[in-house]
Design a protein around this motif. Sequence first.
Motif, PDB file in Angstrom:
ATOM      1  N   TRP A   1      -6.211  -6.018   2.239  1.00 38.67           N
ATOM      2  CA  TRP A   1      -6.413  -5.509   0.879  1.00 38.67           C
ATOM      3  C   TRP A   1      -5.890  -4.085   0.742  1.00 38.67           C
ATOM      4  CZ3 TRP A   1      -7.159  -7.382  -3.737  1.00 38.67           C
ATOM      5  CH2 TRP A   1      -7.641  -8.672  -3.869  1.00 38.67           C
ATOM      6  N   TYR A   2      -6.100  -3.265   1.757  1.00 40.15           N
ATOM      7  CA  TYR A   2      -5.584  -1.894   1.695  1.00 40.15           C
ATOM      8  C   TYR A   2      -4.061  -1.928   1.551  1.00 40.15           C
ATOM      9  CZ  TYR A   2      -4.020   2.727   2.752  1.00 40.15           C
ATOM     10  OH  TYR A   2      -3.384   3.938   2.666  1.00 40.15           O
TER      11      TYR A   2
ATOM     12  N   LYS B   1      -2.770  -2.961  -1.846  1.00 43.06           N
ATOM     13  CA  LYS B   1      -2.894  -1.943  -2.885  1.00 43.06           C
ATOM     14  C   LYS B   1      -1.976  -0.744  -2.649  1.00 43.06           C
ATOM     15  CE  LYS B   1      -5.799  -2.167  -5.640  1.00 43.06           C
ATOM     16  NZ  LYS B   1      -5.737  -2.616  -7.002  1.00 43.06           N
ATOM     17  N   TYR B   2      -1.688  -0.438  -1.395  1.00 46.43           N
ATOM     18  CA  TYR B   2      -0.920   0.760  -1.058  1.00 46.43           C
ATOM     19  C   TYR B   2       0.548   0.591  -1.464  1.00 46.43           C
ATOM     20  CZ  TYR B   2       1.247   4.475   1.631  1.00 46.43           C
ATOM     21  OH  TYR B   2       1.973   5.559   2.005  1.00 46.43           O
TER      22      TYR B   2
ATOM     23  N   CYS C   1       2.669  -4.775   2.793  1.00 48.85           N
ATOM     24  CA  CYS C   1       1.704  -5.855   2.985  1.00 48.85           C
ATOM     25  C   CYS C   1       2.378  -7.017   3.716  1.00 48.85           C
ATOM     26  CB  CYS C   1       1.122  -6.301   1.646  1.00 48.85           C
ATOM     27  SG  CYS C   1      -0.300  -7.379   1.830  1.00 48.85           S
TER      28      CYS C   1
ATOM     29  N   THR D   1      -9.901   5.583   1.363  1.00 46.86           N
ATOM     30  CA  THR D   1      -9.240   6.044   0.137  1.00 46.86           C
ATOM     31  C   THR D   1      -9.156   4.927  -0.906  1.00 46.86           C
ATOM     32  OG1 THR D   1      -7.000   5.532   0.905  1.00 46.86           O
ATOM     33  CG2 THR D   1      -7.857   7.733   1.401  1.00 46.86           C
ATOM     34  N   GLU D   2      -9.363   3.689  -0.498  1.00 50.68           N
ATOM     35  CA  GLU D   2      -9.269   2.555  -1.412  1.00 50.68           C
ATOM     36  C   GLU D   2     -10.675   2.054  -1.743  1.00 50.68           C
ATOM     37  OE1 GLU D   2      -8.184   0.334  -4.045  1.00 50.68           O
ATOM     38  OE2 GLU D   2      -6.484   1.258  -3.016  1.00 50.68           O
ATOM     39  N   LYS D   3     -11.148   2.376  -2.939  1.00 50.51           N
ATOM     40  CA  LYS D   3     -12.522   2.066  -3.345  1.00 50.51           C
ATOM     41  C   LYS D   3     -12.819   0.564  -3.363  1.00 50.51           C
ATOM     42  CE  LYS D   3     -14.024   6.170  -3.812  1.00 50.51           C
ATOM     43  NZ  LYS D   3     -14.834   6.674  -2.716  1.00 50.51           N
ATOM     44  N   GLU D   4     -11.809  -0.259  -3.634  1.00 53.37           N
ATOM     45  CA  GLU D   4     -12.035  -1.702  -3.735  1.00 53.37           C
ATOM     46  C   GLU D   4     -12.483  -2.340  -2.420  1.00 53.37           C
ATOM     47  OE1 GLU D   4      -9.223  -4.196  -5.735  1.00 53.37           O
ATOM     48  OE2 GLU D   4      -8.675  -2.566  -7.077  1.00 53.37           O
TER      49      GLU D   4
ATOM     50  N   GLU E   1     -14.323  -0.679  -0.090  1.00 51.45           N
ATOM     51  CA  GLU E   1     -15.436   0.090   0.463  1.00 51.45           C
ATOM     52  C   GLU E   1     -16.556  -0.805   0.983  1.00 51.45           C
ATOM     53  OE1 GLU E   1     -18.241   3.877  -0.735  1.00 51.45           O
ATOM     54  OE2 GLU E   1     -16.604   3.270  -2.042  1.00 51.45           O
TER      55      GLU E   1
END
Length: 116
Positions: free
Chosen positions: A13-14, A17-18, A24, A46-49, A51
Amino acid sequence: MKSPINFLTAIIWYLRKYNGGEFCTLPHVIELMQTDYDNLFTLLRTEKEIEVLINPFVSTYLNDVMEQLEGQIASAKISMARLSSPQLYFVLSGNDFTIDINSPIEPKIVCMGNNP
């Protein structure tokens, strides 16, 4: 044993999004997993989704329970490290395929297997 799955999911997921998912790929997932925990958890936080996925690992790390942390993460790291090879990295790091399996525009099926 959900810890390895959650850890791998957080990494994917990180990377999804990055930078628009540019990195990815399975090789990037494998290599990012091998990063030292200081840098890895700083980056992932740094990626709230994600957390909720990384919180147990970060808490364990911050509380210096390294044996437990290694136990939580080792299964994912060992399994994915088996896929590490220059030939596989070459095939899977181009821009013709991503591991964005939930894409409504280009859905994918991931099939992995081994020979016991």
